[in-house]
Design a protein around this motif. Sequence first.
Motif, short mmCIF file in Angstrom:
data_model
loop_
_atom_site.label_atom_id
_atom_site.label_comp_id
_atom_site.label_asym_id
_atom_site.label_seq_id
_atom_site.Cartn_x
_atom_site.Cartn_y
_atom_site.Cartn_z
N GLY A 1 0.78 -1.24 0.00
CA GLY A 1 0.00 0.00 0.00
C GLY A 1 0.81 1.28 0.00
O GLY A 1 0.37 2.30 -0.52
N GLY A 2 2.01 1.27 0.55
CA GLY A 2 2.83 2.47 0.60
C GLY A 2 3.92 2.53 -0.45
O GLY A 2 4.65 3.52 -0.54
N VAL A 3 4.03 1.50 -1.28
CA VAL A 3 5.13 1.41 -2.23
C VAL A 3 5.14 2.59 -3.21
O VAL A 3 6.17 3.24 -3.40
N GLN A 4 4.02 2.87 -3.83
CA GLN A 4 3.98 3.90 -4.86
C GLN A 4 4.38 5.28 -4.30
O GLN A 4 5.19 5.98 -4.89
N GLU A 5 3.82 5.64 -3.14
CA GLU A 5 4.16 6.94 -2.55
C GLU A 5 5.63 7.01 -2.17
O GLU A 5 6.30 8.02 -2.42
N LEU A 6 6.14 5.96 -1.56
CA LEU A 6 7.56 5.93 -1.19
C LEU A 6 8.45 6.03 -2.42
O LEU A 6 9.43 6.80 -2.43
N GLN A 7 8.12 5.30 -3.45
CA GLN A 7 8.92 5.32 -4.67
C GLN A 7 8.88 6.69 -5.33
O GLN A 7 9.92 7.20 -5.76
N GLN A 8 7.71 7.30 -5.40
CA GLN A 8 7.58 8.60 -6.05
C GLN A 8 8.35 9.69 -5.31
O GLN A 8 8.94 10.57 -5.94
N LYS A 9 8.35 9.65 -3.99
CA LYS A 9 9.00 10.71 -3.21
C LYS A 9 10.48 10.48 -2.95
O LYS A 9 11.18 11.41 -2.57
N THR A 10 10.96 9.25 -3.14
CA THR A 10 12.37 8.96 -2.83
C THR A 10 13.17 8.42 -4.01
O THR A 10 14.38 8.32 -3.92
N ASN A 11 12.49 8.02 -5.07
CA ASN A 11 13.13 7.35 -6.22
C ASN A 11 13.81 6.05 -5.83
O ASN A 11 14.77 5.61 -6.49
N ALA A 12 13.33 5.42 -4.77
CA ALA A 12 13.89 4.13 -4.34
C ALA A 12 13.61 3.06 -5.39
O ALA A 12 12.56 3.07 -6.04
N LEU A 13 14.55 2.15 -5.54
CA LEU A 13 14.34 0.99 -6.40
C LEU A 13 13.38 0.04 -5.70
O LEU A 13 13.41 -0.09 -4.47
N VAL A 14 12.54 -0.63 -6.46
CA VAL A 14 11.58 -1.58 -5.90
C VAL A 14 11.86 -2.96 -6.49
O VAL A 14 12.08 -3.10 -7.70
N PHE A 15 11.85 -3.97 -5.62
CA PHE A 15 12.09 -5.36 -6.01
C PHE A 15 10.98 -6.22 -5.45
O PHE A 15 10.56 -6.03 -4.30
N GLY A 16 10.50 -7.20 -6.22
CA GLY A 16 9.46 -8.07 -5.72
C GLY A 16 9.12 -9.17 -6.70
O GLY A 16 9.71 -9.28 -7.78
N PRO A 17 8.12 -9.99 -6.35
CA PRO A 17 7.71 -11.09 -7.22
C PRO A 17 6.87 -10.57 -8.38
O PRO A 17 6.32 -9.47 -8.32
N GLU A 18 6.76 -11.36 -9.40
CA GLU A 18 5.94 -10.97 -10.55
C GLU A 18 4.46 -11.05 -10.18
O GLU A 18 3.95 -12.12 -9.83
N HIS A 19 3.79 -9.90 -10.19
CA HIS A 19 2.35 -9.84 -9.94
C HIS A 19 1.83 -8.48 -10.39
O HIS A 19 2.45 -7.45 -10.11
N SER A 20 0.68 -8.48 -11.03
CA SER A 20 0.14 -7.24 -11.60
C SER A 20 -0.27 -6.21 -10.56
O SER A 20 -0.36 -5.02 -10.87
N ALA A 21 -0.50 -6.60 -9.31
CA ALA A 21 -0.92 -5.65 -8.27
C ALA A 21 0.23 -4.80 -7.73
O ALA A 21 -0.02 -3.76 -7.12
N ILE A 22 1.45 -5.22 -7.93
CA ILE A 22 2.60 -4.47 -7.40
C ILE A 22 2.84 -3.24 -8.27
O ILE A 22 2.96 -3.37 -9.50
N PRO A 23 2.90 -2.05 -7.65
CA PRO A 23 3.09 -0.82 -8.43
C PRO A 23 4.37 -0.86 -9.27
O PRO A 23 5.42 -1.27 -8.78
N LYS A 24 4.23 -0.43 -10.49
CA LYS A 24 5.37 -0.38 -11.40
C LYS A 24 5.96 1.02 -11.39
O LYS A 24 5.27 1.95 -11.06
N PRO A 25 7.21 1.18 -11.72
CA PRO A 25 8.16 0.18 -12.17
C PRO A 25 8.82 -0.54 -11.00
O PRO A 25 9.00 0.04 -9.93
#
Length: 170
Positions: free
Chosen positions: A58-82
């Motif tokens: 739930g917080g991935v997209q906001e964290l990524q947008q505000k910090t430019n952190a890289l995101v790693f995870g399993p393949e699933h359409s619900a996980i915010p891209k990129p």
Amino acid sequence: KLVALPAFTDNYLWLWHDGQKAIAIDPGQASPVFEALDNLKLSLEAILVTHHHKDHIGGVQELQQKTNALVFGPEHSAIPKPYQVLRAKDKIELLDQTIEVLEVPGHTLSHLAFLTAHGAGGEAQILFCGDTLFSGGCGRLFEGTPGQMLNSLASFKSLGDDTQVCCAHE
């Protein structure tokens, strides 16, 4: 250093850091992560996601947008891209440490766990196991089978007794 961040009514988000850079694991909410980053004066380098349930992403997209952190995870359409899709036996380098990816289906079909290497100073391994293993049991089976969960839990038995287990619920 490892910091447990309580979220919702029964979740733990994890913040793993070296005093300057941090990794957030399963940030279902962004606010506890931002608060810890601010209090500890850390920058967010990466986000690790064990599975696609809302209380873990739930917080991935906001964290990524505000910090430019890289995101790693399993393949699933619900996980915010990129984000970078990981699979069993993949290894990533974060905080100058190697993290091994374990596939642990059962709770969900695309569930991952993350295992750090032993530290150069003899520090224990850390296992971020998401909803596969809890302090009082294991996660519910939403998509996987009992056999898959049993095999996933059995894979943890080979880890050393000094492995620090970081689960996402009690």
